[in-house]
Every structure is written in structure tokens, then in C-alpha cells.
Write an enzyme that holds these catalytic residues in place. Structure first.
Site, PDB file in Angstrom:
ATOM      1  N   SER A 165       0.844  -1.186   0.000  1.00  0.00           N
ATOM      2  CA  SER A 165       0.000   0.000   0.000  1.00  0.00           C
ATOM      3  C   SER A 165       0.877   1.233   0.000  1.00  0.00           C
ATOM      4  O   SER A 165       2.033   1.169   0.429  1.00  0.00           O
ATOM      5  CB  SER A 165      -0.878  -0.001   1.257  1.00  0.00           C
ATOM      6  OG  SER A 165      -1.544   1.231   1.409  1.00  0.00           O
TER       7      SER A 165
ATOM      8  N   TYR B 139      -1.292   0.142  11.002  1.00  0.00           N
ATOM      9  CA  TYR B 139      -1.467  -0.201   9.584  1.00  0.00           C
ATOM     10  C   TYR B 139      -0.217   0.170   8.794  1.00  0.00           C
ATOM     11  O   TYR B 139       0.301  -0.645   8.024  1.00  0.00           O
ATOM     12  CB  TYR B 139      -2.702   0.511   9.018  1.00  0.00           C
ATOM     13  CG  TYR B 139      -2.998   0.141   7.588  1.00  0.00           C
ATOM     14  CD1 TYR B 139      -3.487  -1.115   7.264  1.00  0.00           C
ATOM     15  CD2 TYR B 139      -2.784   1.054   6.550  1.00  0.00           C
ATOM     16  CE1 TYR B 139      -3.765  -1.462   5.940  1.00  0.00           C
ATOM     17  CE2 TYR B 139      -3.062   0.719   5.237  1.00  0.00           C
ATOM     18  CZ  TYR B 139      -3.550  -0.536   4.933  1.00  0.00           C
ATOM     19  OH  TYR B 139      -3.816  -0.874   3.633  1.00  0.00           O
TER      20      TYR B 139
END
Length: 116
Positions: A6, A19
Site C-alpha cells: 500500500s 497499519y
């Protein structure tokens, strides 16, 4: 070997430290794999997309975060606010379609108007 990462593995932003950390870890593991297996002809690639229109919004669980990102998940291709799954698939195809002597280690793909 393809790993989906990501943009969050390249930047840090508030309220997402865990995250972000997990995505940074994916990058570290894949770089280690690249170094360890390169002499065996194994290529490894990390594809790091930005905002992609998926069902992710249904699993966030934080109303404030959901409300802030909802426009990205409802945007069209033309808006430049989010990517489609096909956009990410084309990035993967680019990486795997290279000749054997070419290793695409990372692909960072964002919608044109993504800030982070």
C-alpha cells in the site's frame, strides 16, 4: 512472487501507525526475499496502490474514518480520486511481463489527485 502492499507502506499518517507499520514490514520482508532469492532466478515485486475502489470501506469500523474516505470509494475513474481493480491489475501485468533479466522490485501506483 507478487505482494500487495500500500502507499501506507511508504508514508505515515495520523491514526494509522499500526497499519503503516504492517505495510512497512511487507516492504522489508519482500526486500529480504529479493536479496535472498535473486541468484535462483526468483523475482519479487511489491505493488503498492493508493486509494482503490473496493469493499474495504465496509470493514473499517470507525465512522469518522469511513466518512472521510467514502468519497474515494464512490469516485469514478475520471475523478482522479481512486483507482479501479483493473488499474492495479495492469500494474501487476507490467511487472510480470518483463524479460527474465528485468526485476521490477516495486510499483507505486496512485490516483492522480491522491494527496498522500
Amino acid at each position: 512472487i507478487i505482494a500487495t502492499d500500500s502507499v501506507a507502506g511508504h508514508v505515515v499518517y495520523p491514526a494509522s501507525a499500526v497499519y503503516n507499520g504492517s505495510k512497512f514490514a511487507v516492504r522489508a520482508i519482500m526486500e529480504g526475499l529479493r536479496q535472498e532469492d535473486k541468484d535462483y532466478g526468483i523475482r519479487s515485486t511489491i505493488v503498492s496502490p493508493g486509494a482503490v475502489r473496493t469493499e474495504l470501506i465496509n470493514s473499517i469500523g470507525n465512522k469518522d474514518v469511513e466518512d472521510s474516505v467514502r468519497p474515494l470509494f464512490e469516485a469514478s475513474d475520471e475523478s482522479g480520486l481512486s483507482l479501479s481493480a483493473d488499474d492495479v491489475a495492469r500494474a501487476v501485468l507490467y511487472a510480470v511481463d518483463q524479460p527474465k533479466h528485468v526485476a521490477v522490485s516495486e510499483v507505486l501506483i496512485r490516483p492522480t489527485k491522491q494527496v498522500v
